[in-house]
Design an enzyme around this catalytic site. Sequence first.
Site: not given
Ligand code: CIR
Length: 262
Positions: A66, A168, A137, A255, A91, A71-72
């Site tokens: 991922d 999110h 999360r 993201c 992650r 961004e995360d």
């Molecule tokens: C996740 O579930 O972490 C990833 N498949 C998708 C993350 C999307 N990120 C975001 O909305 N900032």
Amino acid sequence: MPGHSFTFSHALCRAPSNSIVEGLRANDHGNPNAGIFREEHEVYVAALREAGAEVVVLDALEAYPDSVFIEDTALCLKGVAICLQQGAETRRGETKALHSVFEEKMQGVLHLESDGFVDGGDILCTDDTVMVGLSSRTTEQGASDLAPLVEQLGYKLKVFNTPEAVLHFKTASALLDNETIFSTKELSASGCFDGFNIIDVPEGEEAAANALRFNDTVFLSAGHPKSEDLLDQRGYTVIPIPTSQAALVDGGLSCMSLRYST
Ligand code: CIR
């Protein structure tokens, strides 16, 4: 400098890995195709450049399926990167893999140290406030440990809830300008955006909510004609970007970049 929450000189992106087929998702609608994902990602990067940013695309990280959703990993404010602690166990190495990049490119690097977690996708920033949505999360502990770090940079931190089935906070909302938020009705019904002008995401187009205001442009996931017309009528310059493969793993436009100014 008013408007600095959507005015950026730089963006960091990470190329999608082949392992994106193992990306996390709440509901399985099939695996993304890594080749098509790369093509769509290239369109996204080109659009950020067209909108006036210097964009660095980091190499794909196969060990982290991922990691394209960069961004995360961090929160960038006033040229400083705050390294976050991601909520999903698979992650958690993504942020560390960026430390040296942040050290090289940013004016400062801070680290959230917490028993809790915060994902960047749960953070929506205005010019003076960091809004954090609690989610599967992002935890209360993480948000409360983040507060002193953002306060040190001159921001207030406010905590809200993200609707239960929404990954999110920004899956369901986007800042369009200093006064205006594009939000699903489900999220704004909580009152979290009281005081803003709220533009409701048209019914049936909830996936358009993860839009991205970037300098003078609003990027919108392609295939949402009602949203496109609505934002166009409201005077925004809207550019649709294909996100068919990111959508299969619950990702959208915000993201896929970390945006900042130096
Ligand atoms: C996740 O579930 O972490 C990833 N498949 C998708 C993350 C999307 N990120 C975001 O909305 N900032």
